[in-house]
Motif scaffolding. Structure first.
Motif, mmCIF file in Angstrom:
data_model
loop_
_atom_site.group_PDB
_atom_site.id
_atom_site.type_symbol
_atom_site.label_atom_id
_atom_site.label_comp_id
_atom_site.label_asym_id
_atom_site.label_seq_id
_atom_site.Cartn_x
_atom_site.Cartn_y
_atom_site.Cartn_z
ATOM 1 N N ALA A 494 -20.877 -27.209 -8.448
ATOM 2 C CA ALA A 494 -21.713 -26.577 -9.653
ATOM 3 C C ALA A 494 -23.168 -26.469 -9.296
ATOM 4 O O ALA A 494 -23.967 -25.412 -9.642
ATOM 5 N N LEU A 495 -23.810 -27.457 -8.625
ATOM 6 C CA LEU A 495 -25.130 -27.394 -8.054
ATOM 7 C C LEU A 495 -25.481 -26.007 -7.117
ATOM 8 O O LEU A 495 -26.551 -25.766 -7.168
ATOM 9 N N LEU A 496 -24.524 -25.976 -6.373
ATOM 10 C CA LEU A 496 -24.639 -25.135 -5.197
ATOM 11 C C LEU A 496 -24.329 -23.705 -5.611
ATOM 12 O O LEU A 496 -24.770 -22.631 -5.251
ATOM 13 N N ARG A 497 -23.463 -23.628 -6.677
ATOM 14 C CA ARG A 497 -23.041 -22.064 -7.112
ATOM 15 C C ARG A 497 -23.912 -21.343 -7.830
ATOM 16 O O ARG A 497 -24.029 -20.056 -7.785
ATOM 17 N N GLY A 498 -25.188 -21.758 -8.710
ATOM 18 C CA GLY A 498 -25.951 -21.123 -9.268
ATOM 19 C C GLY A 498 -27.370 -20.935 -8.393
ATOM 20 O O GLY A 498 -27.474 -21.685 -7.441
ATOM 21 N N ASN A 499 -28.243 -20.019 -8.861
ATOM 22 C CA ASN A 499 -29.307 -19.712 -7.890
ATOM 23 C C ASN A 499 -30.679 -20.066 -9.114
ATOM 24 O O ASN A 499 -31.931 -19.849 -8.698
ATOM 25 N N ASP A 500 -30.377 -20.066 -10.232
ATOM 26 C CA ASP A 500 -31.441 -20.142 -11.320
ATOM 27 C C ASP A 500 -32.094 -21.759 -11.030
ATOM 28 O O ASP A 500 -31.401 -22.673 -10.698
ATOM 29 N N ASP A 501 -33.486 -21.534 -11.416
ATOM 30 C CA ASP A 501 -34.322 -22.629 -11.306
ATOM 31 C C ASP A 501 -33.859 -23.638 -10.074
ATOM 32 O O ASP A 501 -33.471 -24.820 -10.104
ATOM 33 N N ALA A 502 -34.167 -22.875 -8.680
ATOM 34 C CA ALA A 502 -33.930 -23.579 -7.529
ATOM 35 C C ALA A 502 -34.540 -24.542 -7.426
ATOM 36 O O ALA A 502 -33.935 -25.707 -6.698
ATOM 37 N N PRO A 503 -36.068 -25.015 -7.729
ATOM 38 C CA PRO A 503 -36.611 -26.342 -7.588
ATOM 39 C C PRO A 503 -35.679 -27.547 -8.176
ATOM 40 O O PRO A 503 -35.580 -28.738 -7.772
ATOM 41 N N ARG A 504 -35.272 -27.224 -9.401
ATOM 42 C CA ARG A 504 -34.421 -28.177 -10.138
ATOM 43 C C ARG A 504 -33.147 -28.298 -9.504
ATOM 44 O O ARG A 504 -32.555 -29.591 -9.323
ATOM 45 N N ARG A 505 -32.501 -27.509 -8.998
ATOM 46 C CA ARG A 505 -31.233 -27.745 -8.394
ATOM 47 C C ARG A 505 -31.407 -28.332 -7.261
ATOM 48 O O ARG A 505 -30.465 -29.208 -6.948
ATOM 49 N N GLN A 506 -32.345 -28.086 -6.607
ATOM 50 C CA GLN A 506 -32.817 -29.090 -5.267
ATOM 51 C C GLN A 506 -32.918 -30.567 -5.723
ATOM 52 O O GLN A 506 -32.554 -31.360 -4.864
ATOM 53 N N ALA A 507 -33.752 -30.763 -6.533
ATOM 54 C CA ALA A 507 -33.904 -32.235 -7.015
ATOM 55 C C ALA A 507 -32.586 -32.575 -7.571
ATOM 56 O O ALA A 507 -32.393 -33.920 -7.263
ATOM 57 N N ASP A 508 -32.009 -32.133 -8.188
ATOM 58 C CA ASP A 508 -30.754 -32.704 -8.812
ATOM 59 C C ASP A 508 -29.701 -33.102 -7.604
ATOM 60 O O ASP A 508 -29.127 -34.019 -7.583
ATOM 61 N N LEU A 509 -30.001 -32.268 -6.426
ATOM 62 C CA LEU A 509 -28.940 -32.424 -5.337
ATOM 63 C C LEU A 509 -29.190 -33.952 -4.770
ATOM 64 O O LEU A 509 -28.578 -34.701 -4.470
ATOM 65 N N VAL A 510 -30.517 -34.059 -4.556
ATOM 66 C CA VAL A 510 -31.095 -35.344 -4.061
ATOM 67 C C VAL A 510 -30.681 -36.580 -5.117
ATOM 68 O O VAL A 510 -30.425 -37.477 -4.352
ATOM 69 N N ALA A 511 -30.882 -36.289 -6.245
ATOM 70 C CA ALA A 511 -30.473 -37.486 -7.433
ATOM 71 C C ALA A 511 -28.925 -37.835 -7.133
ATOM 72 O O ALA A 511 -28.610 -38.812 -7.105
ATOM 73 N N ALA A 512 -28.249 -36.772 -7.076
ATOM 74 C CA ALA A 512 -26.693 -36.799 -6.926
ATOM 75 C C ALA A 512 -26.347 -37.366 -5.635
ATOM 76 O O ALA A 512 -25.344 -38.205 -5.839
ATOM 77 N N LEU A 513 -27.083 -37.449 -4.612
ATOM 78 C CA LEU A 513 -26.908 -38.130 -3.341
ATOM 79 C C LEU A 513 -27.657 -39.693 -3.421
ATOM 80 O O LEU A 513 -27.280 -40.079 -2.175
ATOM 81 N N ARG A 514 -27.905 -39.827 -4.516
ATOM 82 C CA ARG A 514 -28.732 -41.290 -4.514
ATOM 83 C C ARG A 514 -29.701 -41.573 -3.493
ATOM 84 O O ARG A 514 -30.033 -42.580 -2.983
ATOM 85 N N MET A 515 -30.664 -40.480 -3.593
ATOM 86 C CA MET A 515 -31.664 -40.563 -2.714
ATOM 87 C C MET A 515 -32.994 -40.670 -3.377
ATOM 88 O O MET A 515 -32.907 -40.371 -4.705
ATOM 89 N N PRO A 516 -34.116 -41.153 -2.827
ATOM 90 C CA PRO A 516 -35.329 -41.127 -3.585
ATOM 91 C C PRO A 516 -35.754 -39.880 -4.117
ATOM 92 O O PRO A 516 -35.877 -38.798 -3.509
ATOM 93 N N PRO A 517 -36.648 -39.956 -5.300
ATOM 94 C CA PRO A 517 -37.156 -38.409 -5.810
ATOM 95 C C PRO A 517 -38.216 -38.113 -4.634
ATOM 96 O O PRO A 517 -38.768 -38.765 -3.655
ATOM 97 N N LEU A 518 -38.404 -36.640 -4.633
ATOM 98 C CA LEU A 518 -39.466 -36.110 -3.652
ATOM 99 C C LEU A 518 -40.579 -36.243 -4.031
ATOM 100 O O LEU A 518 -40.910 -36.222 -5.028
ATOM 101 N N PRO A 519 -41.378 -36.263 -2.960
ATOM 102 C CA PRO A 519 -42.965 -36.557 -3.252
ATOM 103 C C PRO A 519 -43.333 -35.237 -4.064
ATOM 104 O O PRO A 519 -43.069 -34.334 -4.176
ATOM 105 N N GLU A 520 -44.093 -35.687 -4.906
ATOM 106 C CA GLU A 520 -44.790 -34.375 -5.910
ATOM 107 C C GLU A 520 -45.559 -33.350 -5.003
ATOM 108 O O GLU A 520 -45.688 -32.084 -5.421
ATOM 109 N N THR A 521 -45.797 -33.564 -3.940
ATOM 110 C CA THR A 521 -46.696 -32.737 -2.966
ATOM 111 C C THR A 521 -45.723 -31.743 -2.140
ATOM 112 O O THR A 521 -46.263 -30.752 -1.598
#
Length: 623
Positions: A494-521
């Protein structure tokens, strides 16, 4: 087969290839037929079902009589609607007589017909495909007629009609009538000329001579800087590449050379990186490479930047792959032809454009590694690429990025692949953990999954692109799930199938893989980890010394070099092992009754222990 010349050219390549990569964007930043900002905004909105930006965009080109730009926008919107037609259907339902919507629909009809036929040669197209092709072209006739009536002064509907004439195998008198209508509205419209050129080529309804005569006449009558000066170059590509004409073919090779020179004069009127001339530069780079003019071809590749176009590369295979392969090949050829201690051709600096960031500021990468900082630092210590490491917010992931050299002229690499992806391929080798390399290029987001030196999966979220294929997306999601031990793959799909709001989808993938949040920079600057607490540089001595020099001169320097305090027993064990294996190796090579395998093993062991000692000494804490 070995060639004595390789003894000369190979050292040249190793010495100069990295320098020559300066000014070339990484492979991951190159996108075929990337739209400009206004078109990209319209495509992004259309992907969400909103046709209003597209309506405003085309209305502006019609009212401003920007026919070349209008032709580009109409074609791109029609191609986008081929796999995502909802927004166009809604537009036509709301305004069935809108001249711009009907024009896009007319061009879409042509795209739909060619989608059925495919771009294969006629002998490779089945009867069923041809039947569907001609049926759709017949259905397109009233739509094209409506577009012509609603746009009486616009040449773009006649460009669509010229393309229709070629596909429907219209007789010459029909083509001539369309051509007269097109030139009556805009006598120097490049899109109409390019479409007519295809009709007149040998594989359709003309000949090599007629095609070249048409192109050369149009170029001779064009104003300086007009895109029509590129028509002979298009004819040359059609003749030499598509038709695969031999050197002793029916045309004088001097006409090919003249077409290339005319195109070189044309592109000199445009700044490097100009999207308007990108298609011409792509054709020019191919022809220069075919002629063995490596330095000139490399200059064009640098001027192209990220603006690769599908053609002419699609004539040779996968367009993007061919573009990247030719670019690498040209760079290697320039390196091999540069004297070992000579100075290779230097890139021309792009003009500073306020508010228009270059790919260097738009493209950035950050790896999230499933291991602690000390573990990753140990694995990256032998990497030739300087890296900056920082501990993730959860304490057991490590963030990694390329530490840019203070001198931009020293930022080249042997390969033009994203340097962080290449580095991850090295520091994950023979390791159990994986590296997820996250990318940002403009409003696009993506990732590359690397494990044990291999790329396991890649994906990109592009708001201006159609929805990705389900089969390919599922395969990518399954590869990610296996790498991170995730049982349910459906949320990833579901995360990979859409193209809308790409930054959110990338951040959601990081969270789904139980990784730390990305730096704001991340995404706001090229080096996101600079200044983070505990960030350290892992670099070879020469690179580290260069940063120290930059720091001493007052330039902005990166974080301190990575240090690690080894325990006393670590040093004691290796200080005992090194002389032992060294002595064993010396004795073994001098003894006559010992097989070479034993001294070889001892030599390798001594070298490995010595390397660890040197690495430990370099990483020792100072002060």
């Amino acid at each position: 087969m070995f060639s004595p010349r390789s003894l000369i050219t190979y050292p040249r390549m190793l010495r100069h290839a990295s320098t020559l990569s300066v000014g070339l964007p990484p492979d991951e930043a190159v996108v075929l037929d990337a739209p400009d900002a206004p078109l990209r905004a319209a495509l992004t909105a259309a992907a969400g079902g909103d046709h209003e930006p597209a309506r405003e965009l085309l209305a502006a080109t019609r009212l401003g009589m920007q026919w070349e730009r209008r032709n580009t926008y109409v074609s791109a919107l029609a191609e986008f609607a081929l796999h995502n037609p909802g927004w166009l259907d809604a537009w036509l339902s709301a305004a069935p007589e809108d001249p711009d919507a009907v024009l896009v629909k007319a061009d879409l009809c042509i795209h739909q017909a060619w989608e059925i036929r495919s771009s294969a040669r006629a002998e490779h197209v089945s009867e069923d495909r041809f039947r569907g092709f001609f049926t759709l072209l017949e259905d397109a006739v009233p739509v094209i007629g409506a577009a012509v009536e609603l746009n009486p002064t616009d040449p773009v509907p006649w460009r669509v009609a010229l393309t229709h004439a070629r596909g429907s195998q219209a007789p010459r008198e029909v083509f001539d009538g369309y051509w007269q209508e097109a030139t009556a509205r805009s006598s120097h419209h490049f899109g109409c000329h390019a479409s007519a050129l295809q009709y007149l080529c040998e594989k359709w309804f003309g000949s090599h001579e007629e095609m070249f005569a048409f192109a050369e006449q149009a170029a001779d009558q064009a104003l300086p800087g007009s895109l029509l000066h590129a028509l002979p170059l298009l004819a040359a590509v059609e003749y030499a590449v598509v038709a695969s004409a031999v050197e002793d073919g029916p045309l004088d090779p001097a006409r090919i050379d003249a077409a290339v020179e005319r195109a070189l004069d044309l592109v000199a009127h445009y700044e490097a990186g100009d999207e308007e001339i990108a298609a011409v530069r792509n054709h020019l780079a191919l022809m220069l490479a075919r002629a063995g003019r490596w330095a000139d071809a490399l200059e064009q590749f640098r001027a192209i930047g990220v603006h690769a176009t599908a053609f002419p590369w699609a004539y040779l295979g996968d367009a993007r792959e061919q573009f990247l392969d030719f670019r690498t090949g040209v760079r290697i050829q320039v390196a091999m032809n540069t004297p070992l201690f000579g100075r290779p051709p230097q890139p021309v600096a792009l003009p500073a454009q306020a508010g228009a960031p270059t790919w260097e500021s738009e493209h950035c990468s950050l790896a999230v590694v499933s291991a602690t900082l000390d573990t990753v630092a140990e694995a990256t210590s032998a990497n030739s690429t300087p890296l900056r490491l920082a501990t993730g917010a959860n304490g057991w992931h490590t963030l990694v990025e390329v530490a840019l050299d203070p001198d931009p002229a020293r930022r080249g690499s042997l390969m033009t692949r994203d340097r962080l992806v290449s580095a991850a391929g090295i520091f994950t080798t023979r390791e159990r953990w994986t590296a997820l390399v996250l990318h940002r290029s403009g409003d696009r987001r993506g990732f590359t999954l690397v494990h044990n030196g291999d790329r396991l999966a890649e994906h990109q979220w592009d708001p201006a692109a159609p929805v990705p294929d389900l089969e390919a997306t599922t395969a990518t999601a399954e590869a990610v799930a296996r790498a991170y031990g995730i049982d349910d793959v459906r949320p990833l799909i579901a995360l990979l199938r859409g193209n809308d709001d790409a930054p959110r989808r990338q951040a959601d993938l990081v969270a789904a893989l139980r990784m730390p949040p990305l730096p704001e920079t991340f995404g706001t600057r090229a080096e996101a980890l600079t200044g983070l607490p505990g960030a350290r540089i892992v670099a070879r001595r020469k690179a580290a010394a260069h940063w120290k020099k930059a720091d001493a001169s007052g330039a902005a320097a990166p974080d301190a070099a990575y240090t690690r305090r080894r325990p006393v027993r670590w040093w004691a064990l290796r200080l005992l092992m090194f002389p032992f294996f060294t002595a064993l190796a010396v004795w073994g090579w001098q003894a006559d009754d010992v097989l070479f395998v034993k001294p070889l093993i001892a030599t390798v062991a001594a070298f490995a222990v010595g390397t660890e000692l040197v690495g430990g000494w370099r990483q020792r804490p100072r002060g």
